[in-house]
Design a protein around this motif. Structure first.
Motif, short mmCIF file in Angstrom:
data_model
loop_
_atom_site.label_atom_id
_atom_site.label_comp_id
_atom_site.label_asym_id
_atom_site.label_seq_id
_atom_site.Cartn_x
_atom_site.Cartn_y
_atom_site.Cartn_z
N TYR A 98 71.80 -27.50 -67.71
CA TYR A 98 71.16 -27.95 -66.48
C TYR A 98 69.76 -27.35 -66.34
O TYR A 98 68.83 -28.02 -65.89
N ASN A 99 69.61 -26.09 -66.73
CA ASN A 99 68.31 -25.42 -66.62
C ASN A 99 67.25 -26.07 -67.50
O ASN A 99 66.05 -25.90 -67.26
N VAL A 100 67.70 -26.81 -68.50
CA VAL A 100 66.78 -27.57 -69.35
C VAL A 100 66.59 -28.98 -68.81
O VAL A 100 65.48 -29.48 -68.69
N ASN A 101 67.73 -29.61 -68.46
CA ASN A 101 67.70 -31.00 -67.99
C ASN A 101 69.02 -31.31 -67.27
O ASN A 101 70.08 -31.27 -67.90
N PRO A 102 68.99 -31.61 -65.97
CA PRO A 102 70.23 -31.91 -65.23
C PRO A 102 71.04 -33.03 -65.86
O PRO A 102 72.27 -33.00 -65.86
N GLU A 103 70.35 -34.03 -66.41
CA GLU A 103 71.06 -35.15 -67.02
C GLU A 103 71.83 -34.71 -68.26
O GLU A 103 72.93 -35.19 -68.53
N ALA A 104 71.27 -33.77 -69.02
CA ALA A 104 71.96 -33.25 -70.20
C ALA A 104 73.23 -32.51 -69.79
O ALA A 104 74.25 -32.55 -70.50
N ILE A 239 72.77 -32.72 -52.84
CA ILE A 239 73.38 -33.15 -54.10
C ILE A 239 72.41 -34.02 -54.88
O ILE A 239 72.24 -33.86 -56.10
N ILE A 240 71.75 -34.96 -54.18
CA ILE A 240 70.77 -35.83 -54.85
C ILE A 240 69.60 -35.01 -55.38
O ILE A 240 69.05 -35.29 -56.45
N HIS A 241 69.23 -33.97 -54.64
CA HIS A 241 68.15 -33.09 -55.10
C HIS A 241 68.55 -32.40 -56.41
O HIS A 241 67.73 -32.25 -57.32
N GLN A 242 69.82 -32.00 -56.50
CA GLN A 242 70.28 -31.30 -57.70
C GLN A 242 70.57 -32.26 -58.86
O GLN A 242 70.40 -31.89 -60.02
N PHE A 243 71.02 -33.47 -58.52
CA PHE A 243 71.34 -34.47 -59.55
C PHE A 243 70.62 -35.78 -59.22
O PHE A 243 71.24 -36.74 -58.76
N PRO A 244 69.31 -35.82 -59.46
CA PRO A 244 68.52 -36.99 -59.06
C PRO A 244 68.88 -38.27 -59.79
O PRO A 244 68.51 -39.36 -59.34
N GLN A 264 90.82 -33.14 -47.21
CA GLN A 264 89.94 -32.31 -48.03
C GLN A 264 88.52 -32.84 -47.97
O GLN A 264 88.26 -33.99 -48.34
N ASP A 265 87.61 -32.01 -47.52
CA ASP A 265 86.20 -32.39 -47.44
C ASP A 265 85.67 -32.68 -48.84
O ASP A 265 85.75 -31.83 -49.74
N HIS A 266 85.15 -33.88 -49.05
CA HIS A 266 84.65 -34.25 -50.37
C HIS A 266 83.72 -35.45 -50.26
O HIS A 266 83.73 -36.18 -49.28
N TYR A 267 82.92 -35.63 -51.31
CA TYR A 267 82.04 -36.79 -51.44
C TYR A 267 82.26 -37.42 -52.81
O TYR A 267 82.81 -36.78 -53.71
N GLN A 268 81.80 -38.65 -52.95
CA GLN A 268 81.91 -39.33 -54.24
C GLN A 268 80.54 -39.85 -54.66
O GLN A 268 79.73 -40.26 -53.83
N GLY A 269 80.29 -39.80 -55.95
CA GLY A 269 79.01 -40.26 -56.46
C GLY A 269 79.14 -40.66 -57.91
O GLY A 269 80.24 -40.87 -58.42
N GLY A 270 78.00 -40.75 -58.59
CA GLY A 270 78.03 -41.12 -59.99
C GLY A 270 76.75 -41.78 -60.44
O GLY A 270 75.75 -41.80 -59.72
N ARG A 271 76.81 -42.35 -61.63
CA ARG A 271 75.64 -43.02 -62.21
C ARG A 271 75.89 -44.53 -62.17
O ARG A 271 76.41 -45.12 -63.11
N HIS A 272 75.54 -45.12 -61.05
CA HIS A 272 75.77 -46.55 -60.88
C HIS A 272 74.83 -47.08 -59.81
O HIS A 272 74.52 -46.37 -58.85
N THR A 273 74.38 -48.30 -59.99
CA THR A 273 73.56 -48.96 -58.98
C THR A 273 74.37 -50.11 -58.40
O THR A 273 74.63 -51.11 -59.07
N PHE A 274 74.79 -49.95 -57.15
CA PHE A 274 75.61 -50.96 -56.50
C PHE A 274 74.75 -52.11 -55.99
O PHE A 274 73.54 -51.93 -55.73
#
Length: 358
Positions: A98-104, A239-244, A264-274
């Motif tokens: 992550y320190n090199v690249n969040p996507e990696a 979260i978006i700031h950390q994983f743009p 349980q407090d939680h959110y959902q996300g991922g790599r998708h364009t709805f």
């Protein structure tokens, strides 16, 4: 040609597990503990999932486990756990990348979660997904066929088992490495990335039965129920700031929406364009906040899009919209006579019939 045991041991040694070649005999005996002694027959299988299935069949033949969905899943996850680095190693590797690249970092964790079969890629492949043209753009239709069938034996046996409240729920962080039991999913090969969201400890994992690309779950390490408030919008922005490269969202904190684990407090996300993200703006809206673009989205349900280079402006506007909408809804409900005995289905219909406009 080699046996499934030999091939699986080699996979373990060549993986990011803590084992090396000098551990070959030890790892072999670890597997024998689970499936019974002996190498078994030679196999042409090479993939980890196929080899694990071969070993499960050996264990059943040898009477080490019963032939049931629950027993199979528990043993398979125990075997896959041997291929998986321990949580501290997974977290260290993730954050180094992550320190090199969040996507990696997410690429690493996603690949690991597929390789060790925590993400059930073969089951997910059964899902039916297609697009259909509408006046709002192309909508995505998905029929989820990947969720496992209920095991009749497990259902019958679970009724005879003493109640167990550990882990407290399927999204609790204590599921990491949990063996599983009748009526509760096996999680031996499960790993959770520890992270901070707005100064609070959270976890990040993937969904075993994904609905979209890199279906991620962000879970509060504290066992608190879902609540929508200004903190929610701030958390989503962080979260978006950390994983743009990801999107993130939250279900409503209402039982009428269905499908969400409200305890349980939680959110959902991922790599998708709805499709909703691609939909056009029907008309602009001015909320009186400089530097904030807002508009009503051309969409079959009431949708407002907020955009700004300053996250605090989006958070403030989103919270204001939420408060106004909630107040209107509560006022409408208070003014409506709800007869005694109204069940949740009827209440849901009542809410659907109650038109709300901001």
């Amino acid at each position: 040609m080699k046996t499934a045991v030999e091939k699986f041991v080699t996979l373990i040694i060549n993986s990011d597990s803590p084992y090396s070649e000098i551990d070959r005999i030890y790892v072999t005996n670890l597997i024998f503990r689970l499936i019974g002694d002996g190498q078994g027959n030679e196999t042409e299988d090479e993939e980890p999932v196929d080899l694990a299935n071969d070993l499960v069949e050996l264990a059943i033949t040898r009477g080490k486990v019963e032939d049931s969905i629950t027993a199979r899943e528990i043993l398979e996850d125990q075997l896959m756990d041997l291929l998986t680095p321990i949580p501290s190693t997974v977290n260290a590797t993730f954050w180094n990348k992550y320190n090199v690249n969040p996507e990696a970092a997410t690429d690493y964790f996603y690949q690991l979660s597929q390789t060790n079969d925590y993400i059930k890629t073969r089951a997910i492949a059964k899902n039916i997904s297609y697009e259909t043209k509408t006046q709002y753009g192309n909508l995505e239709i998905t029929v989820n066929l990947s969720k496992p069938e209920k095991d009749p034996k497990a259902i019958a046996a679970a009724g005879k088992v003493k109640s167990n409240s550990y882990p407290v729920g399927p999204l609790a962080i204590e599921n990491e490495g949990y063996l599983g039991r009748l009526g509760y999913a096996a999680r031996s090969n499960h790993r959770v990335i520890r992270m901070m969201i707005n100064g609070q400890p959270w976890g990040f994992q993937y969904s075993p039965y994904a609905y979209f690309g890199e279906h991620a779950i962000f879970l509060n390490q504290k066992h608190v129920p879902m609540t929508i408030n200004m903190q929610t919008f701030g958390n989503l922005a962080d979260i978006i700031h950390q994983f743009p490269h990801y999107f993130v969202g939250s279900n409503a904190d209402l039982p009428i929406v269905g499908g969400s684990l409200l305890a349980q407090d939680h959110y959902q996300g991922g790599r998708h364009t709805f499709p909703m993200m691609k939909a056009a703006i029907d008309r602009k809206v001015d909320f009186g906040i400089d530097g904030l673009d807002a508009g009503i989205v051309k969409w079959p349900m009431s949708t407002i899009r907020l955009a700004s280079s300053d996250a605090t402006k989006v958070i403030t506007a989103a919270n204001n919209i939420f408060r106004v909408g909630k107040n209107i809804l509560m006022n409408r409900l208070i003014s409506v006579h709800i007869p005694m005995g109204l069940d949740i289905i009827q209440l849901r219909r009542l809410l659907e019939w109650t038109e709300i406009s901001l």
